[in-house]
Design a protein around this motif. Sequence first.
Motif, mmCIF file in Angstrom:
data_model
loop_
_atom_site.group_PDB
_atom_site.id
_atom_site.type_symbol
_atom_site.label_atom_id
_atom_site.label_comp_id
_atom_site.label_asym_id
_atom_site.label_seq_id
_atom_site.Cartn_x
_atom_site.Cartn_y
_atom_site.Cartn_z
ATOM 1 N N SER A 20 16.253 19.752 16.285
ATOM 2 C CA SER A 20 15.693 18.491 16.780
ATOM 3 C C SER A 20 14.495 18.737 17.673
ATOM 4 O O SER A 20 13.471 18.064 17.566
ATOM 5 N N VAL B 264 21.407 5.692 24.804
ATOM 6 C CA VAL B 264 21.679 6.693 23.767
ATOM 7 C C VAL B 264 23.041 7.339 24.001
ATOM 8 O O VAL B 264 23.815 7.565 23.064
ATOM 9 N N LEU C 60 21.186 2.631 20.269
ATOM 10 C CA LEU C 60 20.406 3.801 19.883
ATOM 11 C C LEU C 60 18.946 3.420 19.640
ATOM 12 O O LEU C 60 18.025 4.106 20.102
ATOM 13 N N SER C 61 18.737 2.309 18.936
ATOM 14 C CA SER C 61 17.367 1.860 18.659
ATOM 15 C C SER C 61 16.604 1.568 19.944
ATOM 16 O O SER C 61 15.444 1.960 20.100
ATOM 17 N N THR D 172 12.584 -1.838 13.705
ATOM 18 C CA THR D 172 13.916 -1.233 13.809
ATOM 19 C C THR D 172 15.041 -2.258 13.665
ATOM 20 O O THR D 172 16.000 -2.050 12.916
ATOM 21 N N ALA E 56 16.261 11.477 22.155
ATOM 22 C CA ALA E 56 17.455 10.723 21.757
ATOM 23 C C ALA E 56 18.382 11.580 20.910
ATOM 24 O O ALA E 56 19.612 11.561 21.097
ATOM 25 N N SER E 57 17.816 12.345 19.973
ATOM 26 C CA SER E 57 18.649 13.184 19.109
ATOM 27 C C SER E 57 19.352 14.268 19.913
ATOM 28 O O SER E 57 20.491 14.640 19.606
ATOM 29 N N ILE F 174 15.858 4.827 21.899
ATOM 30 C CA ILE F 174 14.746 5.596 21.337
ATOM 31 C C ILE F 174 13.410 5.063 21.841
ATOM 32 O O ILE F 174 12.461 5.829 22.070
ATOM 33 N N LYS F 175 13.316 3.741 22.039
ATOM 34 C CA LYS F 175 12.069 3.154 22.553
ATOM 35 C C LYS F 175 11.712 3.720 23.923
ATOM 36 O O LYS F 175 10.540 3.841 24.272
ATOM 37 N N GLY G 42 12.206 8.287 23.295
ATOM 38 C CA GLY G 42 11.653 8.958 22.125
ATOM 39 C C GLY G 42 12.753 9.506 21.231
ATOM 40 O O GLY G 42 13.858 9.796 21.695
ATOM 41 N N SER G 43 12.452 9.655 19.950
ATOM 42 C CA SER G 43 13.465 10.075 18.988
ATOM 43 C C SER G 43 13.926 11.511 19.222
ATOM 44 O O SER G 43 15.093 11.844 19.005
ATOM 45 N N LYS H 138 10.142 18.068 16.707
ATOM 46 C CA LYS H 138 9.295 17.088 17.383
ATOM 47 C C LYS H 138 8.079 17.733 18.022
ATOM 48 O O LYS H 138 7.323 17.094 18.726
#
Length: 301
Positions: A296, A14, A242-243, A189, A254-255, A246-247, A250-251, A300
């Motif tokens: 962000s 990330v 990035l994809s 994704t 990551a953000s 995230i795995k 987590g999103s 979540k």
Amino acid sequence: MPKRSNYWLGAGLVFGAAFGFALKGIFIKSAYEYGIDTISLLSLRFLFSVPFYIFILSRKRIQEESHPQVQMLTWLKLFAVGFVGYYVSAYFNLLGLNYITASLERILLFVYPTFVLLLRAIILKKSITRLQWLALGITYLGIVLAFLKNFDVHQQKNIGLGAFWVILSGFTYAFYLISSDGLIAKLGTTRFTSWVIISALFPTIIHCYIENGLTIFNFPRPVYIISLSMAVFSTVLPTFMLSEGIKHVGSGNASIIASIGPIFTIFLATAFLGENIWLEQIIGTFFVLIGVFLISWKGKK
């Protein structure tokens, strides 16, 4: 709970993606120095990017034992999302960089999470908490602080017009993010990311043909080196880093990690483009990052 080694791998991916996206403004401003117009540069970016995505899709299809059945309505939604997210939004973004510095562009663009929050409240009827309202206020205060000093800078051609296009880019990108959730769940994704960028190539090429007859192969050689670099290091690699990141993290995490992006751009723009940096801009950027972090993080919970 992910293993610590996997978490740090994801965080590194990330982090690397944020650096790649931060380079985009540097590549764009550098290309503009050679006289290329906005739509030609966007066309070259996608022309150099799409072969990588086609290769990735082909490789994935060969490796898979079964392939998901995609309905026509899903394809139409996919191309609509690609049109908005990677043609319209990207074009507005590149257009804005004709008028303002790369560092200011990145700060302005980074308010897209606030647009996501507001659009979710309007379209999806999601309530906004007091903390999120506070986060919005902090974010926009940071924008004002970072923005005001730039009016006196000779490096800005038309700060009002440039800011308008970049903010509009962030707004359309927020629409893209809201619309993408269901499609990612259906397609995965990798497949989703590849197809939305491939779909953005077609309206970009049509626009370029209408505007200048698709005369994109008569620019100085450095333009093509910069365009290829932007395709690889600010499009293909960051999207998949990035994809994958995230795995692992987590999103939400990551953000938060990706919020380092504007800081990268400010220092890169200072180092490679000779852009000025002020205390007000640093303080404003800090407020923006705090606001985006709160949005962000709260989103979540």
